[in-house]
Design a protein around this motif. Structure first.
Motif, short mmCIF file in Angstrom:
data_model
loop_
_atom_site.label_atom_id
_atom_site.label_comp_id
_atom_site.label_asym_id
_atom_site.label_seq_id
_atom_site.Cartn_x
_atom_site.Cartn_y
_atom_site.Cartn_z
N SER A 164 -56.55 -29.15 4.87
CA SER A 164 -56.97 -30.53 5.16
C SER A 164 -58.18 -30.95 4.34
N ARG A 165 -58.96 -29.98 3.92
CA ARG A 165 -60.18 -30.35 3.18
C ARG A 165 -59.83 -31.02 1.86
N GLN A 166 -58.60 -30.74 1.38
CA GLN A 166 -58.19 -31.40 0.14
C GLN A 166 -57.64 -32.81 0.39
N CYS A 167 -57.47 -33.14 1.67
CA CYS A 167 -56.92 -34.48 1.99
C CYS A 167 -57.97 -35.38 2.61
N LEU A 168 -58.70 -34.84 3.58
CA LEU A 168 -59.64 -35.68 4.34
C LEU A 168 -60.98 -35.75 3.62
N LEU A 169 -61.19 -36.84 2.88
CA LEU A 169 -62.44 -37.04 2.17
C LEU A 169 -63.45 -37.69 3.12
N THR A 170 -64.66 -37.14 3.16
CA THR A 170 -65.69 -37.70 4.05
C THR A 170 -66.98 -37.94 3.25
N ASP A 171 -67.93 -38.61 3.90
CA ASP A 171 -69.26 -38.66 3.30
C ASP A 171 -69.96 -37.34 3.60
N THR A 173 -58.73 -41.06 1.37
CA THR A 173 -58.02 -40.09 2.20
C THR A 173 -56.54 -40.48 2.30
N ASN A 174 -56.30 -41.76 2.53
CA ASN A 174 -54.91 -42.22 2.64
C ASN A 174 -54.14 -41.93 1.35
N GLU A 175 -54.80 -42.22 0.22
CA GLU A 175 -54.13 -41.95 -1.07
C GLU A 175 -53.79 -40.48 -1.21
N ARG A 176 -54.75 -39.65 -0.84
CA ARG A 176 -54.52 -38.20 -0.99
C ARG A 176 -53.37 -37.73 -0.10
N LEU A 177 -53.35 -38.27 1.14
CA LEU A 177 -52.30 -37.85 2.08
C LEU A 177 -50.93 -38.29 1.55
N ALA A 183 -45.62 -29.95 7.32
CA ALA A 183 -46.99 -29.63 6.89
C ALA A 183 -47.79 -29.22 8.11
N VAL A 184 -48.53 -28.11 8.01
CA VAL A 184 -49.40 -27.68 9.11
C VAL A 184 -50.84 -27.76 8.61
N MET A 185 -51.64 -28.57 9.28
CA MET A 185 -52.99 -28.85 8.78
C MET A 185 -54.03 -28.66 9.87
N GLY A 186 -55.21 -28.20 9.49
CA GLY A 186 -56.29 -28.08 10.46
C GLY A 186 -56.87 -29.45 10.76
N GLY A 187 -57.19 -29.72 12.01
CA GLY A 187 -57.92 -30.94 12.33
C GLY A 187 -59.40 -30.70 12.07
N PHE A 188 -60.25 -31.72 12.33
CA PHE A 188 -61.70 -31.53 12.43
C PHE A 188 -62.42 -31.33 11.09
N ILE A 189 -61.71 -30.82 10.06
CA ILE A 189 -62.41 -30.47 8.82
C ILE A 189 -62.05 -31.41 7.68
N GLY A 190 -62.98 -31.58 6.77
CA GLY A 190 -62.75 -32.38 5.58
C GLY A 190 -63.67 -31.88 4.49
N ASP A 212 -58.32 -34.66 17.24
CA ASP A 212 -57.54 -35.84 17.65
C ASP A 212 -57.71 -36.94 16.61
N PHE A 213 -58.94 -37.08 16.16
CA PHE A 213 -59.25 -38.11 15.16
C PHE A 213 -58.48 -37.81 13.86
N SER A 214 -58.51 -36.54 13.44
CA SER A 214 -57.75 -36.18 12.24
C SER A 214 -56.29 -36.57 12.39
N ALA A 215 -55.73 -36.27 13.56
CA ALA A 215 -54.31 -36.58 13.79
C ALA A 215 -54.05 -38.07 13.63
N ALA A 216 -54.98 -38.88 14.14
CA ALA A 216 -54.79 -40.33 14.04
C ALA A 216 -54.95 -40.81 12.60
N ILE A 217 -55.89 -40.21 11.88
CA ILE A 217 -56.10 -40.60 10.49
C ILE A 217 -54.84 -40.27 9.67
N PHE A 218 -54.31 -39.07 9.90
CA PHE A 218 -53.12 -38.66 9.13
C PHE A 218 -51.94 -39.55 9.52
#
Ligand code: ADP
Ligand code: ASP
Ligand code: MG
Length: 457
Positions: free
Chosen positions: A148-155, A168-172, A186-193, A209-215
């Motif tokens: 997930s760290r390669q998908c969920l970009l954060t500040d 993040t959307n583009e990466r996903l 795809a099996v991805m960890g939540g919580f991390i970016g 939960d937030f990760s799931a909603a973002i994805f």
């Protein structure tokens, strides 16, 4: 496609992971992606290791890491069988070597920064997602681990980093959508970016939960499923009140208020990306998968009960700031809240009078320093061991006399603060923590003894 998120207890051991796999198998034709939390209690124990190492206690940190390694090896061994586990062992082993090395480094410096905390905490989701993906593949499910760290970009606001949605959307779409299209899970960890520079971040406790909603929002999911250890969102925490009933349907706004005030079954921010796209969210029980759970939708259905649920948040500190006749001075409130900001203490409930401001915050170790700073501006008192009780329901908006009903039931209880949230769908008050369980049971009995069968199970 759909998103299926399994929380800590739903992946806590081999048995739970097998159960999750069966649930996913049953939904393959809906093209799921799977998001997992760390195995239950793992994040807490990683943070404890980080803290021990930061305090220079290298030995305890490494001892805890050893126990964590054993738990993960045992789970993976049980799931994969000897042959597959032997193949997979090296990969897990490398992660645990990294963790040990990290802890040694922290202990050597004798200090842990938020950035390093995040790196330590990330191991939980990295490991659980790898094990779950391998377990799926081992049983013939087309599971594919995606970091997930390669998908969920954060500040870079470590420990509660803010997702950067556009990228993040583009990466996903680039990394995960093709897997969905190819029939993979795809099996991805939540919580991390991670930040743009590839530094690991986390998006706040309970953030899977937030990760799931973002994805789900990025991939235009038809549905987001939050699989947990209770039958859905309940009229109150079932651990506190065994009579709690399942809520069949609830609005996004109601769910968000409940989550904010302590119903940790759903992370508050979860609802945002889903609301924006009108994606229904379901809360479901991985130990009772045929139960219909709770559907969270944009609009609440009509309900003959005034309230949908009662949330409680314990470990609250009440801060009272008194400054005679100065409140009306322009900029005064701002200066008070700036102090909260500086100490990174999040405020829950606020009430003001001409001479004082009362504020509640989650009890934490920054409060004494916060109070010392506030004391430069005003007289300050703070008291711990309080609880916030919050009654939520859209009917609050246009029903008269509700406060009288609620407080009429609590005549013997000392109420420290009352607030009706600006959203107009919550009635919130602060009491002594010791009274919380009794108060909730009393209110629950009064407001849910008869429950609208369209809304409650
Ligand atoms: P997960 O690990 O699956 O994310 P959490 O522990 O974060 O699960 O959330 C599930 C827990 O939330 C339940 O076990 C329950 O004790 C608690 N909870 C608090 N309030 C509520 C509520 N109103 N309805 C359901 N569960 C609640
Ligand atoms: N494992 C993380 C936590 O315990 C995230 C989550 O479970 O949602 O906070
Ligand atoms: Mg959770």
């Amino acid at each position: 496609m759909i998103v299926m998120k399994f929380g800590g207890t739903s992946v806590q051991d081999a048995k739970a992971i097998n159960r999750a796999a069966e649930i996913v198998e049953g939904r393959l034709k809906e093209r799921p992606i799977v998001v997992v939390s760390a195995m239950s209690k793992v994040t807490d124990s990683l943070l404890a290791m980080g803290k021990a190492a930061g305090g220079g206690d290298r030995k305890s940190a490494l001892r805890m890491a050893r126990a964590l390694r054993e738990r993960h090896y045992e789970t993976a061994g049980e799931l994969l069988g000897t042959a597959l586990f032997t193949e997979f062992h090296g990969e897990l082993g490398a992660d645990f070597e990294d963790l040990d090395e990290l802890l040694r480094g922290i202990a050597a410096v004798g200090e842990i920064t938020p950035r390093t905390y995040d790196y330590v905490a990330s191991f939980g989701e990295v490991l659980s997602s790898k094990i779950v993906a391998a377990a799926f593949a081992g049983r013939g499910l087309p599971g594919m681990h995606v970091d997930s760290r390669q998908c969920l970009l954060t500040d870079n606001s470590f420990t509660r980093a803010i997702p950067q949605f556009e990228e993040t959307n583009e990466r996903l779409l680039k990394k995960v959508q093709p897997l969905v299209d190819a029939g993979k899970v795809a099996v991805m960890g939540g919580f991390i970016g991670s930040t743009r520079n590839g530094i690991t971040t986390t998006i706040g406790r309970g953030g899977s939960d937030f990760s799931a909603a973002i994805f789900g929002a990025a991939l235009h999911a038809d549905r987001i499923e939050i699989w947990t250890d209770v039958d859905g969102m309940m009229t109150t925490d079932p651990r506190l009140c065994p009579d709690a009933r399942r809520i069949k349907v609830i609005s996004f706004d109601e769910a968000a208020e409940l989550a904010y005030f302590g119903a940790k079954v759903l992370h508050p921010a979860t609802v945002l990306p889903a609301i924006q796209q009108n994606i229904p969210v379901f809360v479901l029980n991985s130990q009772n998968p045929t139960c219909e759970g709770t559907k969270v939708t944009a609009r609440a259905p009509r309900c003959s009960n005034i309230f949908k649920a009662i949330a409680v948040k314990k470990k609250i500190t009440l801060v009272e700031i008194a400054a005679p006749r100065r409140l009306l001075v322009q900029g005064y409130l701002k200066s008070i809240f700036e102090v909260f900001d500086k100490h990174e203490v999040a405020v829950d409930v606020v009430s003001t009078s001409e001479v004082s401001v009362s504020v509640t915050a989650e009890t934490n170790e920054s409060i004494p320093a916060l109070a010392a700073d506030l004391a430069k501006l005003a007289d300050v008192k703070y008291e711990g061991r309080k609880a916030i009780v919050c009654l939520v329901g859209e009917n609050l908006r246009d029903t008269a006399g509700i406060a009288a009903k609620v407080f009429g039931l609590l005549e013997d209880i000392k109420i420290r603060m009352i607030s009706q949230g600006a959203s107009e769908i919550n009635l919130t008050f602060v009491i002594e923590e010791d009274a919380a369980a009794d108060v909730v049971r009393r209110l629950h009995k009064a407001f849910f003894a008869e429950a609208d069968p369209e809304v409650f199970a």
